[in-house]
Each structure stands twice: as C-alpha cells, then as structure tokens.
Design a protein around this motif. Structure first.
Motif: not given
Length: 99
Positions: A77, A80-81, A83-88
């Motif tokens: 988790e 994943e969080e 990775e999401e922050e990097k994408e944002e």
C-alpha cells in the motif's frame, strides 16, 4: 524447556511419561540431566491432560502469526501511494508547461 519437550515427545510416541523415560530422552539429546527437575516435571504433569494442553497452545499461537502476514500488504500500500504521488507530481509538472 528440554524437559517439557522430552515429555511431549514421549506423549506423542505413546510412551509413558516417567522419570526413567524423560531421563533417557534428555541423555540421548546430550542434555545434562537434573534429577530434581525431572521429578518436578513428572509431579507437575500428574494431573495435566497433555493432549488438551498442546491443542490450547497451538490455538493460542495461531493468531500471533496473522499480523506477520499483513505486513507485506501494508508495504505494498505504501509503495502504491508513493507511486501515485510521483504520478501526480509528474502530471503537475506537465500542466505547468502548458499553462
């Protein structure tokens, strides 16, 4: 602890748990035998249902293993969080280019 294990081994193999058998097991394992401890073990086990005690111990130990299984899920988790922050952050950077 080896005294208790000797008693459990004797119980599991269907042999009588007595001073002589416990002493033989301990000597075969290379342990230094304290006759007073052997006698105390035999006296302590006199009114104990070993099968029931082993079942209770196995059931009590099972829930302790559950949190260990959850640890990898928590790590996943977090990954994943991140990775999401990097994408944002990447998307925000692209937005600045256009506007």
């Amino acid at each position: 602890m080896e005294y208790v294990y000797a008693a459990m081994l004797l119980h599991t193999t269907g042999q009588e748990i007595n001073e002589g058998n416990v002493t033989k097991i301990l000597e075969a394992a290379g342990a230094e035998v304290d006759e007073a401890r052997v006698k105390a073990l035999i006296a302590a086990l006199e009114d104990v249902d070993i099968e029931e005690a082993m079942e209770k111990t196995a059931v009590a130990a099972a829930p302790a293993a559950a949190p260990v299984a959850e640890a990898p899920a928590a790590e996943e988790e977090e990954e994943e969080e991140e990775e999401e922050e990097k994408e944002e952050e990447a998307a925000a950077g692209l937005g600045a280019l256009f506007g």
